[in-house]
Scaffold this active site. Sequence first.
Site, short mmCIF file in Angstrom:
data_model
loop_
_atom_site.label_atom_id
_atom_site.label_comp_id
_atom_site.label_asym_id
_atom_site.label_seq_id
_atom_site.Cartn_x
_atom_site.Cartn_y
_atom_site.Cartn_z
N THR A 262 -18.07 12.49 -3.45
CA THR A 262 -18.32 12.92 -2.09
C THR A 262 -19.50 13.87 -2.14
OG1 THR A 262 -16.79 14.76 -2.41
CG2 THR A 262 -15.89 12.81 -1.35
N LYS B 103 -18.31 18.59 -0.87
CA LYS B 103 -17.49 19.62 -1.52
C LYS B 103 -18.40 20.64 -2.20
CE LYS B 103 -13.76 16.33 -1.45
NZ LYS B 103 -12.84 15.44 -2.18
N ARG C 247 -20.42 15.25 5.22
CA ARG C 247 -19.27 14.42 4.86
C ARG C 247 -19.78 13.01 4.61
NH1 ARG C 247 -15.36 17.77 5.83
NH2 ARG C 247 -13.98 16.36 4.71
N GLU D 17 -28.16 -1.93 9.26
CA GLU D 17 -27.39 -2.76 8.30
C GLU D 17 -28.31 -3.34 7.24
OE1 GLU D 17 -24.95 -5.75 10.13
OE2 GLU D 17 -23.60 -4.26 10.99
N ASP E 77 -14.91 10.00 -10.97
CA ASP E 77 -14.96 10.40 -9.56
C ASP E 77 -15.12 11.92 -9.56
OD1 ASP E 77 -14.45 11.23 -6.99
OD2 ASP E 77 -12.57 10.12 -6.77
N TYR F 18 -29.29 1.77 14.12
CA TYR F 18 -28.57 0.78 13.31
C TYR F 18 -29.46 0.31 12.16
CZ TYR F 18 -23.88 -0.72 14.30
OH TYR F 18 -22.53 -0.80 14.33
C1 LIG Z 1 -12.23 14.32 -1.85
C2 LIG Z 1 -12.01 13.29 -2.85
C3 LIG Z 1 -12.09 11.92 -2.53
C4 LIG Z 1 -12.18 11.36 -1.14
O1 LIG Z 1 -12.99 11.83 -0.25
P1 LIG Z 1 -12.86 11.59 1.33
O2 LIG Z 1 -14.25 11.87 1.74
O3 LIG Z 1 -11.85 12.56 1.81
O4 LIG Z 1 -12.46 10.18 1.57
C5 LIG Z 1 -11.97 11.02 -3.56
N1 LIG Z 1 -11.75 11.40 -4.81
C6 LIG Z 1 -11.63 12.70 -5.16
C7 LIG Z 1 -11.37 13.06 -6.58
C8 LIG Z 1 -11.74 13.68 -4.19
O5 LIG Z 1 -11.60 14.96 -4.54
#
Ligand SMILES: *Cc1c(COP(=O)(O)O)cnc(C)c1O
Length: 441
Positions: free
Chosen positions: A227, A230, A236, A55, A201, A53
Amino acid sequence: MNYPNLQANDPELYQWLDAEQKRQKDGLEMIPSENYVSPAVLEAMGSILTNKYAEGYPGKRYYGGCVNVDEVENLCKRRALELFGAEGYRVNVQPLSGSPANLAVYFALLNFGDTVMSLPLPLGGHLTHGLPVNLSGKAYKFVFYALDPKTELLDYDAIASLAREHKPKLILSGYTAYSHIIDFKKMHDIAKEAGAISMADTSHITGLIAGGQHPSPFPFTDVVTTTTHKTLRGPRAAMIFSKEEYGDAIDKAVFPGMQGGPHEHAIAGIAAALKEAATPAFKEYAAQIVKNSQALATSLQAEGLRLVAGGSENHLLLLDLTPFRPGLGVFLEKALDAAHITANKNTVPNESSSPFYPSGVRLGTPALTTRGMKEAEMTHIGTLIAKIVKEFSATELPEEKSARPQAVKDFVETLAGNSVVKEVRAEVAGITARFPVPGIA
Ligand SMILES: *Cc1c(COP(=O)(O)O)cnc(C)c1O
């Protein structure tokens, strides 16, 4: 499989991990938001850091015993800022995933009810970019920009005039199903002219940015979220980069605003992935992702199939099946799955069916490229996908909404005995056998 304790002590659970490993190995993984992490990232994710933990933030924790995780988190942050040359930025590596990262930014920088501009989900945005059923859409007033209906590309002039009209507090760029280059500088300039915060994003394309295959949103965009699982090929999890002036508000919004203890094992996984992403090999990987996506696009187009916006400049492409039948994307996802090609149904611009029964299929090359596949395999795979499309191109989605679930079920039952599916599955097996998956023996 290398999980001897699960295998010995919990065979009921183990069987599904074993089956999933086989699925990941034997199929063509073409969901553009997926990838195969390295053994090092897997080790970090499965490490003893999950026990801790922590925090708070390094040096300011609410728990004892954080001496080592402080180092892990600081290392991760240093690598993140370095990889993107993000001078003058702060980074928060604690968001549990992409969606909470985006919500934390809104929570930090907006008041409930404030206006935000974004591309809506059906055109390639994300749930957290203002979908009405998502917390983002409930808590803030989203004004949506569209794609140019002819080119199916971003129309920066139209976005700028919408921004002048609505004076949003924040303007979002970065998408889930956009197959072309995003001009982050233009999006930033539009935001500044309208007095808005610019937010990118980059979840889908962060690996391409790190590898020099997509223009960077640094060093001008106010806030960049991503994220890490990807194209970046990490665990993740997610990161938020922000200009220094927004850093305190964002740190407070992540913790204690939205989350409790950070997942330090995931943060270690990010650190491991960032080290890999800084290598020349990763640059080559990112370049090959794009080459593969273009080879796949060329192959599909040569088969007479229509791609949204005419092709791909990044890691993904969107197959528009409307010329055959609206709603065909649903059936194609199932048929490809039966042939061991994993992809996902997706809406296309000007969708004439519905979000749950859309007319498109989204395809991506990051995971296949990780396995070492190149243009020749992409060309071959394009012909296999086209075979499946042509075999099922006359499949009708019932007009009557209540009849649709049964129609899809009935369709799936016909797939096992279909000779084209069998033939494609055999060819897929021939391809995957030649390309091992990292981390899978
Ligand atoms: C994948 C993605 C997210 C969210 O990701 P999670 O980990 O699934 O919550 C947010 N914005 C964009 C543009 C994404 O491609």
